[in-house]
Design an enzyme around this catalytic site. Structure first.
Site, PDB file in Angstrom:
ATOM      1  N   CYS A  52      -2.832   5.906  11.448  1.00 28.04           N
ATOM      2  CA  CYS A  52      -2.645   5.808   9.998  1.00 28.04           C
ATOM      3  C   CYS A  52      -2.704   4.367   9.499  1.00 28.04           C
ATOM      4  O   CYS A  52      -2.804   3.415  10.275  1.00 28.04           O
ATOM      5  CB  CYS A  52      -1.327   6.454   9.609  1.00 28.04           C
ATOM      6  SG  CYS A  52       0.103   5.539  10.221  1.00 28.04           S
ATOM      7  N   ALA A  71      -0.164   1.936  10.852  1.00 26.43           N
ATOM      8  CA  ALA A  71      -0.536   1.447  12.178  1.00 26.43           C
ATOM      9  C   ALA A  71      -1.539   0.309  12.061  1.00 26.43           C
ATOM     10  O   ALA A  71      -1.478  -0.678  12.806  1.00 26.43           O
ATOM     11  CB  ALA A  71      -1.113   2.580  13.026  1.00 26.43           C
ATOM     12  N   HIS A  81      -5.799  -1.956   7.566  1.00 27.11           N
ATOM     13  CA  HIS A  81      -6.379  -3.286   7.788  1.00 27.11           C
ATOM     14  C   HIS A  81      -6.664  -3.947   6.454  1.00 27.11           C
ATOM     15  O   HIS A  81      -6.362  -5.122   6.238  1.00 27.11           O
ATOM     16  CB  HIS A  81      -7.690  -3.178   8.575  1.00 27.11           C
ATOM     17  CG  HIS A  81      -7.572  -2.473   9.877  1.00 27.11           C
ATOM     18  ND1 HIS A  81      -8.552  -1.646  10.361  1.00 27.11           N
ATOM     19  CD2 HIS A  81      -6.585  -2.463  10.813  1.00 27.11           C
ATOM     20  CE1 HIS A  81      -8.175  -1.160  11.536  1.00 27.11           C
ATOM     21  NE2 HIS A  81      -6.993  -1.644  11.819  1.00 27.11           N
TER      22      HIS A  81
END
Lengths: 546, 459, 459, 546
Positions: free
Chosen positions: D60, D63, D194
């Site tokens: 996800c 993470a 990210h």
């Protein structure tokens, strides 16, 4: 001292112990099972053969010689001449601690050396292999000394280890090589091995170095093997008192110390059985008196220090000893005060060694515990009854086989450390020089004294007395514990210790407190067993409530 | 350094054994005899032998080890030990009431030429052996072979002295246990049961040397192979000997006396040896390998495949007894490890032959057995080529500490840890235990020596 | 220092948890669901949850851990996850063909208020659940309780959603396994069989999370409690719940739904708790405790009495899950050790109550569970009163290294060693394993730190 | 490059992979399963939602944000705001190694911080608890920065972590507090995280310290997380070449480095997927060009160094780089020469990450191994097809929810490191500035490219292709190995590594050699199974012979 519990009639117990034996065996064993009277001190049959087939605690002559006496000296290469087993079993199993002064010093304690005799050596003789082994040991390690220990076949096949030793000593030049005829069948127990060891050490080591080292109060400590660090504690105390330890026989010792031992002014003996020979011989040859002391027990340690000071007769030393005792004893006392309420009134049995069964009674006394039965594995009558019985002891065939050295005063080195008069004066003051009064005088009336106790007898005694603790060795440990009774090993100390001196006493108190009060013993019965009442549970219930 | 005098230069020795990787025959005979129910081992020799053997076995098992001795003195040594043994038999039956006395000789009694067969025959003739009781014997001179040989001799003695061929074959397979732990023997029985194979396992020290704490000392614990079972081995359809050195002699004895055919397989330590054992038992007993056993195998292989990276290429030195070292070395190879130095004090060409075969996968490995194949040599080899792991009995700890090598205790004697007598090393589950132990010490080492930034959470 | 910022001064915290001694409910539900044969766990939430849980379980077991997810995106989070779950059920039955899908919720689906009962009902109504297949569910919001709670909820879900009371009682006892290893569940079955007790153990992850390597990936391994068995739990005569926190809720659910009476005992870890388990099972199943079990017990007690000196007075810090910590702490006390600091992140008054009872024997011991009962606190306690041994999951290794404390891995997760899934910690044999492990690290420490002259051959 | 083995028709395989799916799912999945043609580069459906119920590799947003990008920086206190699980699972599990310069330096990598939200926080809001937690973290540790990571419930219940961060930053004064809205449901995979992380780091960290540190060739290393020590090896090489690493994003990094990163002259990007945003934004705001490089693979490392030297255009640097390569490569070559005969011709599959599935193909190529199928867990089309497809990518609803920062040239700090002309010249020389050509152009024709591969598809692929090695993550590891195929984890490296640079390449070669040639795989079948032929054994036999 009387036990503060009521026990069955000791005569009845004695009968029960032997009733299952064949008649001849029963008759023999009865003489070794004695109802004590500290006043009259009855005779104990001791140092006699174990009946074949009896499960005994005893070991052999090799064990006493190599295992006990010579084992602890760190810089001898001890080669066992024989099949592999004997060297293997005596490899590091006695916990003789040793502490080289520097990392460069020799220390062979961790090594096991053997000629590993094979069938061909039995058939054709093993001397050649032995000499090769000595050469190889020399080439590899360049030790100061190499000692050779004979195992059973060696004597039988006629290997002359002494000749081999002499030959190699000469050949090597700078290495003292000597042998011991300590075959396992000699004598009736380890005791023979001690005597053989004493003879050999006296002949081949003591007296080789006449240098007089520093120190005002110079003594040797005999019969202390530094199991669990016992010698370290005594060394600590000696150092604190300003007493110089010339040599120890043989805990934490070196070849150099042993060779110089005859330059000391007093021999103090811990384990009377294993080494009294040495005291005797050194007195005769060099004029050094010996004195039985005991560093097991805080009070005993204090007493031993005072006796040493009394011997030397120096006021400074006496004062110093008192100062040390005054510093050490209160620390011990504090622990005793904490623990004794939990140990008071409990009972112990000790069946072990040649002096340990006696010494450790002091510690139990300090804990308020009663020794209801005790005995030695390999002692002689004097260890039970006192040295005054020595002249009356008959030498039997088994003892006759052990060489008795003819010792005479050394023409150059004999120098009485105390004049006859001085000695008499000291004795008059109550100092027991060259004497030992044995175990029985210290034990309570009607306690049982059993020499060379058998497995069968010890199980019976436990069933009858239900002691709170049993002291013996590794072979007995788990047998006794299976009966729900903790066993304290007094050879290896259950890998604890030290137990000597003041710090050692504290260690012992704590260990015994732990053992006799450990709730783990209450867990033995499964709840469904108790609930269902499936077991008679009498013995067990007693332990559970103890 | 604990072994400060051991240097790396290896010199051939002919006279001196230093730090042996073996001990003497009688202790093996004593251990084997404890694997018969109701049996009291008896050492015919000086009482020191018996004391030493009992002490060593006790330290290894932390259990009572009962045994008697002929208590030789100088007289007996000169005039022969017959009187001592006869007296001992009398005393033992009176006091300890065993079903069987298993007598083994010593270097002493062998040197003077005591004939155990003749003396026990005399005991029988003299009526010293009560009705329904037995005295068996084995010749175990300490100057031949090793403790393993002594074990083999006593086990062969059991077979040859008890086995009877009634002429009626029984649907059972004899399993001769090589020198192994009580836990291993228990595991062999479990595996056989799981496979539906009817077996007679002998000797069997389970429930003898791992007896429960009950508040009572049971002199003859409930375990051990029984006399009727031993007798019946002569009627078994097949014998499987586990270990060519410690077990095969009994199989040969049975074949000779009762014509029971036999096969010798390696002790089932590790994957491949257990595979061969399972196949052999399956064949001998005429049973299929059940899925449950295949699953046990699969669990071991699973760990081997999943963890291969931690074993791969790690160098190992090991010492101990031949019947254990052979399959263990093979297992290390199966794990991807590199056995480098191996010694066993027990002599015998079989070891050399099997090791040569197995070590084809490990070129350049040092191995030696028999005379002067001692731990001193092993240590010297290690100094010349260091290893990542040492496997052996407790005496290995001195080398391990000096050379800073992770150490797994395996073999006999283990004096300073517990577990070996309770958890098996044989079979697939035993393989898992070995793998767990090896991984444990290797990973402990990694955890101990890793720099902080390399300290791993997951492995 | 790996945890260089941890200082000894303990300050009450109200907001910040540091180094937790717990994780969240769903992973427990996933683990429990793997203990049903043919079941695919399903995580109703964002796909990160499922990935995290699968990863953690995989690292602990070194085994495949199959589970699906509703793969929430922002849309689902806003509009509800029903469509996702229905689609998931459809896809799962098509592709993975399980017998059962066990759905658990997450903090996400719970926060938006998804009603699993309603959605699975709809799936049934819509024909998305094939004949003979099942979808069960458990509500496991991450913001309540811990992984242990999630396990308990899923196990309770199994009971309440499968159990049927046919009116005809069966001669069997339900054994509700608290959170334990596959090896432990296998051992419970072995013990019950040995006792002759007919049981239904659930959940049962043996043969699921310790599956053999066969060269094939078996999506639904052979282990796990079956649907017929789960259904039959409603007819069982009694339920024994092993653990008041992780197992009791299922027992209560069975009592409520099918009036099966129950008793809760501690998980059988160590001597005393195993004693109580054996007694309870004996009573519940109406079977006598066989001698073989008494002997197993005796072997454990034997080691405890023989080795008591090495345990006596050693201080221990431990952390982990309540149903394990309770009997483990009691066992340490039975061994003569001194538990000093204990934390469990799992909340619940039962822990506090039981611990207070047990720790009466250990005056002054610190213990805390629930909020802020974390490993940071444990570490601070240790800094204030050092210990001789640390017991806990792999995360303990950081404390162990910093504080130089011997460390025994126990609990969940163990990420850096193997063995826990193969060798049981429950029962008497499990107790032996615990004792072996503890002794091992204590003696390793002694060997490591002893001066040369104090280095021991025998212990 | 073509595989040197014959494989089944890829179209048939694609059909087999999806045949069990429900129709709609099959249709969707087919678009993500592509038969590669490096010339034409077909379109890959990527960065789309995973079908619910499919067993996916993906994680996800949290993470990606906390776990991947922010996790490796050692001196930030990263507080996870949410229930306990998310923080627990991301605690030390990614192996981001870090090495503080001194023992006194802050290092929170080993810690796990969470607000451990409870039901009441969900019902009544968790901001208050968050602020208490921040205060407690500050009081305990006095960190330079505190970052807050939102988990799923946070956004849903309306906690404003950014407001809380601002408030606490102001209150604390000397601590930079900032938050991330990286709830797990955002986006379709880690990728969203990210992007969110990049935005946050760019907004809250980069640009806070304008100090210009020493060094002639100054660059940032982006998208390298120091797993298994990868960054250490790159640092070693940079140092040897005289290249100054201003900041790493974010392996082995510190807050101070990140805050100073905009003072570098070049950004080199390892993991394109996780961090290309940062390169873009820094170019726009500060004028720093970025360049895709790859330090996975020895040849790739050499090439990357040459490109860096080419960028800086300094002859001294170029010479130094050649010198370093000449020193390092032969050592690598020697290992390759030893190993390659054992790996040549073997096949690999890589399904992992956002760039790793591409990078690691270089290492396999060096081993003579063929990548027969590959795909990413969480990549976008440009990672497959190259950045030239970027303009054509449709932004879907899931991506729209991720904030796109509006970045403009910084009025003070914008300074193009290279003029337009210089950049054009470099490009003309073949230097790919601000570009990335994706994975597919490098893969052989007819190899399979599968985005977001499912468990089902990967099992099928293994059955069909029987690869010698499969690369993925921990969730896949034991599944694949149960099939008799070794799996190399390319997230954690199976706790090995480093695999970057020259020394890392050698590590990788050795590991792969070990894995594909380990005889342990031949032990899987029990002998009685083979003997009885009970199993079809086809697949297994193949592995056994491989």
């Amino acid at each position: 001292m009387e036990a503060n519990k009521t026990y069955p009639d000791p005569s009845a117990i004695r009968e029960e112990l032997v009733q299952k034996y064949p008649a001849k065996v029963a008759k023999k064993r009865t003489k070794s099972i004695i109802i004590n009277d500290p006043e009259t001190v009855p005779e104990v049959q001791a140092n006699v053969r174990t009946v074949p087939g009896i499960i005994t605690q005893r070991g052999c002559s090799y064990a006493g010689c190599k295992g006990v006496v010579l084992g602890p000296t760190r810089d001898i290469v001890n080669i066992t001449h024989g099949p592999i087993g004997c060297s293997f079993y005596s490899w590091l199993t006695r916990r003789n601690q040793t502490k080289p002064e520097t990392d460069a010093d020799a220390n062979f304690i961790t090594y096991c050396f053997s000629t590993d005799m094979q069938e061909e050596n039995i058939v054709f003789g093993g001397e050649k292999k032995l000499k090769v082994a000595i050469q190889e040991a020399y080439d590899l390690f360049h030790p100061k000394s190499i000692a050779i220990f004979s195992t059973c076949p060696v004597g039988l096949i006629g290997d002359d280890v002494h000749a081999a030793a002499r030959e190699m000593k000469e050949k090597l030049g700078d290495c003292n090589v000597f042998g011991f005829s300590c075959e396992g069948y000699r004598g009736v127990s380890q005791s023979a091995g001690h005597h053989i060891a004493n003879n050999g050490v006296f002949k081949h080591m003591v007296g080789r170095n006449n240098e007089k080292k520093e120190g005002k109060f110079r003594l040797n400590l005999l019969g202390e093997y530094n199991i669990g660090g016992d010698a370290f504690e005594i060394e600590r105390i000696f150092k604190k008192c300003g007493i110089t330890l010339v040599s120890s026989f043989s805990g934490n010792s070196t070849v150099g110390q042993l060779e110089n031992a005859h330059m000391a002014d007093l021999n103090v003996i811990m384990c009377h059985r294993s080494i009294n020979y040495m005291g005797e011989m050194m007195e005769t040859k060099y004029g050094i008196p010996w004195m039985k002391i005991n560093f097991v027990g805080a009070e005993s340690s204090a007493k031993s220090l005072r006796r040493i000071a009394q011997y030397f007769g120096d006021e400074g030393l006496k004062a110093k000893v008192e100062e040390v005792i005054a510093e050490e004893l209160p620390k011990v006392k504090a622990v005793i005060d904490e623990i004794r309420p939990r140990t008071e009134g409990k009972t112990a049995m000790l069946f072990v060694g040649g002096s340990r069964a006696h010494h450790y009674q002091d510690l139990f006394t300090e804990l308020g515990m009663t020794t209801v039965a005790a005995g030695y594995e390999f002692a002689h009558r004097d260890d039970y009854e006192g040295r005054e019985v020595l002249p009356g002891i008959k030498i039997d065939a088994d003892s006759k086989n052990i060489e008795e050295l003819k010792v005479e005063a050394d023409p150059e080195l004999y120098k009485p450390r105390k004049s006859e008069a001085e000695l008499e004066a000291l004795k008059a003051e109550g100092l027991e020089i060259n004497g030992y009064e044995g175990m029985m005088k210290q034990m309570m009336k009607k306690s049982l004294v059993v020499d060379d106790i058998s497995h069968y007898e010890s199980e019976k005694l436990i069933e009858i007395y239900k002691p709170d603790i049993f002291c013996a060795g590794i072979k007995e440990k788990y047998v006794v514990q299976k009966m729900g009774v903790p066993l304290k090993q007094l050879h290896s100390y259950d890998y604890g210790g030290p137990y000597t001196g003041f710090e050692g006493a504290v260690n012992f108190y704590r260990d015994i407190d732990r053992m006799v009060n450990n709730p783990v013993w209450k867990l033995i019965k499964a709840p469904w067993e108790t609930a269902a009442g499936e077991n008679d549970g009498v013995l067990e219930a007693t332990y559970a409530e103890a | 350094m604990l072994l400060r005098h051991t240097t790396s230069e290896v010199k051939e020795r002919e006279g001196l054994t230093i730090n042996p990787a073996k001990t003497c025959q009688p202790i093996g005979a004593m251990y084997a005899a404890l694997g018969i129910h109701g049996c009291l081992p008896h050492s015919h020799g000086s009482q020191g032998c018996c004391a030493y053997h009992r002490s060593t076995l006790t330290r290894h098992y932390k259990e009572p080890v009962m045994a008697a001795t002929s208590s030789f003195t100088e007289g007996a040594s000169v005039f022969g030990g017959q009187a001592n043994l006869l007296a001992a038999i009398d005393t033992i039956f009176s006091v300890y009431d065993p079903d069987i006395i298993a007598v083994h000789s010593t270097c002493l009694s062998e040197t003077i030429g005591d004939d155990l067969q003749q003396i026990t025959r005399k005991a029988l003739d003299d009526g010293k052996i009560p009705e329904g009781k037995y005295v068996i014997y084995a010749s175990t001179p300490s100057f031949i072979g090793s403790h393993v040989t002594g074990y083999a001799n006593m086990v062969a003695g059991m077979a040859s002295q008890f086995a009877v061929s009634t002429g009626e074959k029984k649907d059972q397979v004899n399993l001769v246990a090589g020198w192994m732990e009580p836990s291993d023997m228990r595991e062999l029985k479990r595996i056989s049961k799981e496979m539906g194979a009817k077996i007679v396992l002998f000797p069997d020290t389970s429930d003898v040397l791992d007896a429960p704490q009950t508040g009572k000392h049971v002199f003859y614990p409930k375990g051990g192979v029984t006399v009727p079972e031993l007798k019946s081995t002569g009627d078994s359809k097949f014998t499987l000997a586990l270990g060519c050195i410690s077990a095969e002699p009994a199989a040969i004895a049975l074949d000779k006396k009762c014509s029971v055919p036999f096969e010798t397989v390696d002790m089932p330590i590790g994957l491949s040896a257990t595979d061969r054992f399972i196949m052999a038992l399956s064949k001998a007993a005429g049973v299929k390998v059940p899925d449950s056993i295949t699953a046990e195998r699969g669990r071991l292989v699973d760990v081997m495949t999943d963890m291969e990276q931690y074993f791969h290429g790690k160098k190992v030195a090991l010492f101990g007894d031949p019947d254990q070292l052979i399959p263990l070395t093979e297992f290390l190879l199966d794990l991807g490890m590199k056995p480098r130095h191996i010694v066993s004090g027990t002599p015998g060409g079989r070891f050399d032959k099997r090791m040569k075969e197995i070590l084809e996968r490990a070129p350049g490995a040092n191995f030696k057995n028999g005379l002067n194949a001692d731990m001193f040599l092993l240590h010297q080899w290690i100094k010349n080529e260091p290893v990542d792991l040492l496997i052996g009995n407790t005496y290995g700890k001195y080398i391990a500490r000096d050379e800073d090598i992770p150490f797994v205790r395996f073999g006999f004697p283990i004096l300073d840890r517990i577990g070996h007598s309770y958890f098996p090393s044989v079979g697939y589950s035993g393989g898992l235990r070995i793998v767990e132990k090896i991984l444990g010490v290797l990973m402990d080492r990694q955890d101990m020596t890793a720099n902080e930034e390399k300290f791993e959470l997951v492995m």
